[in-house]
Design a protein around this motif. Sequence first.
Motif, PDB file in Angstrom:
ATOM      1  N   TYR B  33     -19.518  12.723   4.769  1.00  0.00           N
ATOM      2  CA  TYR B  33     -19.603  11.318   4.356  1.00  0.00           C
ATOM      3  C   TYR B  33     -18.355  10.927   3.559  1.00  0.00           C
ATOM      4  O   TYR B  33     -17.767   9.870   3.767  1.00  0.00           O
ATOM      5  N   ARG B  34     -17.956  11.817   2.651  1.00  0.00           N
ATOM      6  CA  ARG B  34     -16.777  11.520   1.822  1.00  0.00           C
ATOM      7  C   ARG B  34     -15.517  11.405   2.689  1.00  0.00           C
ATOM      8  O   ARG B  34     -14.675  10.549   2.463  1.00  0.00           O
ATOM      9  N   LEU B  37     -15.747   8.040   4.430  1.00  0.00           N
ATOM     10  CA  LEU B  37     -15.564   6.944   3.459  1.00  0.00           C
ATOM     11  C   LEU B  37     -14.097   6.837   3.050  1.00  0.00           C
ATOM     12  O   LEU B  37     -13.541   5.749   2.926  1.00  0.00           O
ATOM     13  N   ARG B  38     -13.473   7.992   2.874  1.00  0.00           N
ATOM     14  CA  ARG B  38     -12.064   8.003   2.474  1.00  0.00           C
ATOM     15  C   ARG B  38     -11.190   7.378   3.574  1.00  0.00           C
ATOM     16  O   ARG B  38     -10.195   6.748   3.291  1.00  0.00           O
ATOM     17  N   ASN B  47     -20.872   4.003   6.455  1.00  0.00           N
ATOM     18  CA  ASN B  47     -22.259   4.298   6.834  1.00  0.00           C
ATOM     19  C   ASN B  47     -22.423   4.276   8.349  1.00  0.00           C
ATOM     20  O   ASN B  47     -23.049   5.160   8.934  1.00  0.00           O
ATOM     21  N   TYR B  50     -20.569   7.216   9.877  1.00  0.00           N
ATOM     22  CA  TYR B  50     -21.233   8.477   9.526  1.00  0.00           C
ATOM     23  C   TYR B  50     -22.445   8.697  10.439  1.00  0.00           C
ATOM     24  O   TYR B  50     -22.601   9.756  11.044  1.00  0.00           O
ATOM     25  N   LEU B 120      -5.491   5.236  -7.764  1.00  0.00           N
ATOM     26  CA  LEU B 120      -5.229   6.381  -6.879  1.00  0.00           C
ATOM     27  C   LEU B 120      -5.856   6.172  -5.504  1.00  0.00           C
ATOM     28  O   LEU B 120      -5.258   6.455  -4.473  1.00  0.00           O
ATOM     29  N   ARG B 121      -7.067   5.664  -5.520  1.00  0.00           N
ATOM     30  CA  ARG B 121      -7.755   5.406  -4.241  1.00  0.00           C
ATOM     31  C   ARG B 121      -6.985   4.367  -3.441  1.00  0.00           C
ATOM     32  O   ARG B 121      -6.853   4.473  -2.219  1.00  0.00           O
ATOM     33  N   MET B 124      -4.069   5.962  -2.028  1.00  0.00           N
ATOM     34  CA  MET B 124      -4.456   6.833  -0.914  1.00  0.00           C
ATOM     35  C   MET B 124      -4.757   6.011   0.337  1.00  0.00           C
ATOM     36  O   MET B 124      -4.411   6.395   1.450  1.00  0.00           O
ATOM     37  N   LEU B 135      -5.261  14.803   3.919  1.00  0.00           N
ATOM     38  CA  LEU B 135      -5.580  14.969   2.498  1.00  0.00           C
ATOM     39  C   LEU B 135      -7.089  14.955   2.274  1.00  0.00           C
ATOM     40  O   LEU B 135      -7.623  15.737   1.477  1.00  0.00           O
ATOM     41  N   LEU B 139      -9.113  17.711   0.447  1.00  0.00           N
ATOM     42  CA  LEU B 139      -9.763  17.447  -0.848  1.00  0.00           C
ATOM     43  C   LEU B 139     -11.280  17.332  -0.735  1.00  0.00           C
ATOM     44  O   LEU B 139     -12.008  17.881  -1.542  1.00  0.00           O
TER      45      LEU B 139
END
Lengths: 183, 180
Positions: B33-34, B37-38, B47, B50, B120-121, B124, B135, B139
Amino acid sequence: MSTGPHDQKEAQRFEQDLDALRQALSGPGDVEPPELLDRAVLNTARRAVGTGRGRTWLPNRWLGAVATAAVVVIALTVVIQQDQPAPVPLPEETNGFRLDQESASAQIAEKSEESRKISARVATQAAPKEKSADSSDPVPNAESWINRMLQLKASQQEEELANELEAFRSVFPDHPLPPELEP
Amino acid sequence: MQERSDETLMKAYAQGDTEAFEHLYSRHRAPLYRYILRQVGDVATANDLYQGSWEKIIRARTKYRAAVPFRAWMYRIAHNHVMDHFRRIKPVADLPAESLASADAGPDEQFLQETREDALRTAMSRLPAEQREALSFKLDSGLDLQTIADITGVNRETVKSRLRYAVTKLKRTLGDLNTG
């Protein structure tokens, strides 16, 4: 390929940078999918395998193979049946007033029930010594049949003689008979 | 009892064992999920993607071969699904510049921390898609270079290079925030 001390230092620094980013980016409590989404995915997974009530009797990957095999078997059966030779039409008579026992039976059977009885009698009465040039089956011979009928006449077996005459005429309608046997 | 591997669980699920899928799902739901989302930046799209990724995994269950590590296979499906999404829409719009500008606003330490993280987001999200993805794999999902290379269809050195570029840019952002 070996890595030198410089490369190792660089790799270490890179990992430290990644850690710093990881810490800076991950907020309090990692982000997770909503619970509703979890339920939706799990329900989809259960539905996909038939609500998880148990395993199918055959794995899906085998179903195609079984279906193909069934089609092949059916196709082969059809081909084999088509390859079998069709029955050859039987001649009315063979050379020299001789009939093949089976051919005569089959042919006569097509005509009538009565003819079939006569054919069977002809086959049983055929002399075993008389054989056609191209067949080993015993065949009826008009002359021997006539001799037999003459014997019946001599022994006054009138009823049997009449039956034999009838049968003889069915098979050899135009064959000349000796005057003793003429009606 | 020894814990079953991802590969074993997936094979069991392909044969109808839904409990095996539940184990597998609980292991990978959060990192996957992360990662998504990233990539996409907003929760609603994440969502959708995913759920779509898992549906593809479920549909492909009978094609899965245990010789392939499950994690690489799963992320490959998710990666392709995300890429399809990006092909359908235009590239994700840059976030408004105010996000970065607000980094030094406010005295509260917590607020500063949140602002720093937002910045930062944002940085990114502005990375080229392939750097951002590499990345995120590193991460969020903790994948090694070779697995990332397998998933994205490039060689290991390319992955390494993408990661270096991404880390350098984000470090610069961090440095700017610290000195700003």
